[in-house]
Write a protein that holds these residues in place. Structure first.
Motif, PDB file in Angstrom:
ATOM      1  N   GLY A  54       0.822  -1.211   0.000  1.00  0.00           N
ATOM      2  CA  GLY A  54       0.000   0.000   0.000  1.00  0.00           C
ATOM      3  C   GLY A  54       0.851   1.252   0.000  1.00  0.00           C
ATOM      4  N   ILE A  55       0.181   2.387  -0.026  1.00  0.00           N
ATOM      5  CA  ILE A  55       0.889   3.674  -0.005  1.00  0.00           C
ATOM      6  C   ILE A  55       1.796   3.738   1.233  1.00  0.00           C
ATOM      7  CG2 ILE A  55      -1.133   4.774   1.098  1.00  0.00           C
ATOM      8  CD1 ILE A  55      -0.202   7.435  -0.096  1.00  0.00           C
ATOM      9  N   CYS A  56       3.035   4.151   0.977  1.00  0.00           N
ATOM     10  CA  CYS A  56       4.023   4.342   2.041  1.00  0.00           C
ATOM     11  C   CYS A  56       4.339   3.086   2.834  1.00  0.00           C
ATOM     12  CB  CYS A  56       3.601   5.472   2.977  1.00  0.00           C
ATOM     13  SG  CYS A  56       4.061   7.074   2.321  1.00  0.00           S
ATOM     14  N   SER A  57       4.094   1.922   2.238  1.00  0.00           N
ATOM     15  CA  SER A  57       4.531   0.697   2.920  1.00  0.00           C
ATOM     16  C   SER A  57       6.051   0.588   2.842  1.00  0.00           C
ATOM     17  CB  SER A  57       3.876  -0.524   2.274  1.00  0.00           C
ATOM     18  OG  SER A  57       4.109  -0.519   0.880  1.00  0.00           O
ATOM     19  N   GLY A  58       6.621   1.161   1.765  1.00  0.00           N
ATOM     20  CA  GLY A  58       8.077   1.109   1.596  1.00  0.00           C
ATOM     21  C   GLY A  58       8.506   0.407   0.314  1.00  0.00           C
ATOM     22  N   LYS A  59       7.648   0.397  -0.698  1.00  0.00           N
ATOM     23  CA  LYS A  59       7.971  -0.287  -1.962  1.00  0.00           C
ATOM     24  C   LYS A  59       9.249   0.260  -2.599  1.00  0.00           C
ATOM     25  CE  LYS A  59       3.988   0.833  -3.629  1.00  0.00           C
ATOM     26  NZ  LYS A  59       3.374   1.380  -2.429  1.00  0.00           N
ATOM     27  N   SER A  60       9.320   1.613  -2.702  1.00  0.00           N
ATOM     28  CA  SER A  60      10.505   2.210  -3.345  1.00  0.00           C
ATOM     29  C   SER A  60      11.751   1.914  -2.533  1.00  0.00           C
ATOM     30  CB  SER A  60      10.347   3.726  -3.471  1.00  0.00           C
ATOM     31  OG  SER A  60       9.114   4.021  -4.039  1.00  0.00           O
ATOM     32  N   THR A  61      11.612   1.984  -1.223  1.00  0.00           N
ATOM     33  CA  THR A  61      12.748   1.729  -0.328  1.00  0.00           C
ATOM     34  C   THR A  61      13.262   0.301  -0.533  1.00  0.00           C
ATOM     35  OG1 THR A  61      11.696   3.238   1.237  1.00  0.00           O
ATOM     36  CG2 THR A  61      13.459   1.844   2.103  1.00  0.00           C
ATOM     37  N   ARG A  69       3.629   7.707   7.912  1.00  0.00           N
ATOM     38  CA  ARG A  69       4.658   7.984   6.895  1.00  0.00           C
ATOM     39  C   ARG A  69       4.100   8.817   5.737  1.00  0.00           C
ATOM     40  NH1 ARG A  69       7.692   2.052   6.961  1.00  0.00           N
ATOM     41  NH2 ARG A  69       8.556   2.283   9.046  1.00  0.00           N
ATOM     42  N   ARG A  85       5.692  12.151   4.374  1.00  0.00           N
ATOM     43  CA  ARG A  85       6.278  12.169   3.023  1.00  0.00           C
ATOM     44  C   ARG A  85       5.515  13.070   2.065  1.00  0.00           C
ATOM     45  NH1 ARG A  85       5.927   7.202  -1.093  1.00  0.00           N
ATOM     46  NH2 ARG A  85       3.838   8.089  -1.190  1.00  0.00           N
ATOM     47  N   ASN A 114       8.340  -4.066   6.979  1.00  0.00           N
ATOM     48  CA  ASN A 114       9.090  -2.811   6.941  1.00  0.00           C
ATOM     49  C   ASN A 114       8.680  -1.878   8.084  1.00  0.00           C
ATOM     50  OD1 ASN A 114      10.847  -0.818   6.017  1.00  0.00           O
ATOM     51  ND2 ASN A 114       9.293   0.086   4.687  1.00  0.00           N
ATOM     52  N   GLY A 142      10.273  -1.890  10.979  1.00  0.00           N
ATOM     53  CA  GLY A 142      11.430  -1.604  11.838  1.00  0.00           C
ATOM     54  C   GLY A 142      12.349  -0.556  11.222  1.00  0.00           C
ATOM     55  N   GLU A 143      13.593  -0.577  11.664  1.00  0.00           N
ATOM     56  CA  GLU A 143      14.608   0.334  11.126  1.00  0.00           C
ATOM     57  C   GLU A 143      14.869   0.000   9.651  1.00  0.00           C
ATOM     58  OE1 GLU A 143      16.432   2.908  12.526  1.00  0.00           O
ATOM     59  OE2 GLU A 143      14.810   2.730  13.984  1.00  0.00           O
ATOM     60  N   PRO A 144      15.093   1.021   8.811  1.00  0.00           N
ATOM     61  CA  PRO A 144      15.330   0.740   7.386  1.00  0.00           C
ATOM     62  C   PRO A 144      16.461  -0.276   7.161  1.00  0.00           C
ATOM     63  CG  PRO A 144      15.080   3.088   7.749  1.00  0.00           C
ATOM     64  CD  PRO A 144      15.060   2.446   9.106  1.00  0.00           C
ATOM     65  N   ILE A 153      15.807  -4.039   6.479  1.00  0.00           N
ATOM     66  CA  ILE A 153      15.310  -4.500   5.174  1.00  0.00           C
ATOM     67  C   ILE A 153      16.423  -5.189   4.390  1.00  0.00           C
ATOM     68  CG2 ILE A 153      14.340  -3.750   2.952  1.00  0.00           C
ATOM     69  CD1 ILE A 153      13.459  -1.203   4.381  1.00  0.00           C
TER      70      ILE A 153
HETATM   71  P1  ADP Z   1       6.057   3.483  -1.125  1.00  0.00           P
HETATM   72  O1  ADP Z   1       6.970   3.411  -2.322  1.00  0.00           O
HETATM   73  O2  ADP Z   1       5.470   2.151  -0.753  1.00  0.00           O
HETATM   74  O3  ADP Z   1       4.967   4.519  -1.248  1.00  0.00           O
HETATM   75  P2  ADP Z   1       8.386   4.588   0.230  1.00  0.00           P
HETATM   76  O4  ADP Z   1       9.458   3.572  -0.003  1.00  0.00           O
HETATM   77  O5  ADP Z   1       8.403   5.820  -0.601  1.00  0.00           O
HETATM   78  O6  ADP Z   1       6.933   3.901   0.142  1.00  0.00           O
HETATM   79  O7  ADP Z   1       8.410   4.953   1.770  1.00  0.00           O
HETATM   80  C1  ADP Z   1       7.453   5.870   2.273  1.00  0.00           C
HETATM   81  C2  ADP Z   1       8.112   6.822   3.260  1.00  0.00           C
HETATM   82  O8  ADP Z   1       8.486   6.103   4.407  1.00  0.00           O
HETATM   83  C3  ADP Z   1       9.370   7.469   2.708  1.00  0.00           C
HETATM   84  O9  ADP Z   1       9.444   8.783   3.203  1.00  0.00           O
HETATM   85  C4  ADP Z   1      10.485   6.598   3.283  1.00  0.00           C
HETATM   86  O10 ADP Z   1      11.683   7.321   3.453  1.00  0.00           O
HETATM   87  C5  ADP Z   1       9.895   6.190   4.625  1.00  0.00           C
HETATM   88  N1  ADP Z   1      10.325   4.846   5.058  1.00  0.00           N
HETATM   89  C6  ADP Z   1      10.405   3.737   4.316  1.00  0.00           C
HETATM   90  N2  ADP Z   1      10.811   2.690   5.071  1.00  0.00           N
HETATM   91  C7  ADP Z   1      10.991   3.161   6.321  1.00  0.00           C
HETATM   92  C8  ADP Z   1      11.391   2.556   7.562  1.00  0.00           C
HETATM   93  N3  ADP Z   1      11.686   1.267   7.661  1.00  0.00           N
HETATM   94  N4  ADP Z   1      11.472   3.353   8.653  1.00  0.00           N
HETATM   95  C9  ADP Z   1      11.153   4.655   8.578  1.00  0.00           C
HETATM   96  N5  ADP Z   1      10.759   5.294   7.442  1.00  0.00           N
HETATM   97  C10 ADP Z   1      10.668   4.556   6.327  1.00  0.00           C
END
Ligand code: ADP
Length: 201
Positions: free
Chosen positions: A10-17, A140, A144, A175, A177-179, A182
């Motif tokens: 979902g939105i801001c789950s951390g897909k891009s990360t 998040r 963001r 995702n 916990g701490e980045p 991952i």
């Molecule tokens: P998505 O692509 O799913 O929308 P993002 O990867 O852009 O999500 O992450 C959403 C926001 O959360 C970004 O600002 C990113 O820096 C932050 N974020 C991602 N993973 C973590 C994490 N494990 N802990 C804290 N912040 C995170």
């Protein structure tokens, strides 16, 4: 044929990360959002067709598509939404297949936010879900995207639920916990996907 791992969440789950960690390991990415933008870039046939239907006010002053206006057009008009989908979906599908086929590597990571919503489960060999609680997504997204709690809630409500995504997932990256955590999960999954892709060849 290329082995396809779909990455969703979902939105801001951390897909891009998460996708960035795979990319650093040398995995080729095919990004559904990028393709969806490129098929309506200035100069494309699709954009000309959109202008022919709605007029020039659908464009921004630089000639690119005004997505906010287009969203309004299709928001409550089922017929317009259908028209737009029938124009764009085949183009997006064709471009996605082309990029997957030409990707260099044992497997490709297909980053596709609406994997569950668009019923794409049969289109990948494996689905990897980036999972966090809705509360974390909201927190998040507010930071963001600079949106309000209510706006973030509305976006979440318009997407598939956490349970629906989990029901389709083959693998899950937590995702919350701490980045840095991952990296370990992705390294483990990468090894697994290399093995699966080798058997698939
Ligand atoms: P998505 O692509 O799913 O929308 P993002 O990867 O852009 O999500 O992450 C959403 C926001 O959360 C970004 O600002 C990113 O820096 C932050 N974020 C991602 N993973 C973590 C994490 N494990 N802990 C804290 N912040 C995170």
């Amino acid at each position: 044929m290329t082995y396809i791992v779909a990455l969703t969440g979902g939105i801001c789950s951390g897909k891009s990360t998460v996708a960035n960690v795979f990319a650093r390991l040398g995995v080729p990415l095919v990004d559904a959002d990028i393709i969806a933008r490129q098929v309506v870039e200035s100069g494309t046939t699709a954009l000309s067709k959109i202008v022919a239907r709605y007029g020039y006010h659908i464009l921004l002053s630089d000639g690119s598509l005004n997505r906010a206006v287009l969203r309004q057009k299709i928001f409550s008009e089922q017929r317009e939404k259908k028209w737009l989908n029938s124009l764009l979906h085949p183009l997006i599908r064709q471009e996605t297949e082309l990029r997957i086929a030409s990707a260099k590597g044992p497997y490709v990571l297909w980053v596709v936010p609406l994997f569950v919503e668009n019923g794409l489960c049969g289109k990948a060999n494996r689905m990897l879900l980036v999972d966090v609680t809705p509360e974390i997504q909201l927190a998040r997204a507010i930071v963001r995207d600079g949106i309000t709690y209510q706006q973030a809630e509305q976006i979440l409500a318009s997407q598939a639920s956490r349970e629906q995504r989990l029901a389709c997932a083959d693998d899950v990256v937590d995702n919350s916990g701490e980045p840095a955590t991952i990296i370990q999960s992705v390294t483990f999954l990468h090894k697994q996907y290399l093995e699966l892709a080798a058997v698939f060849q």
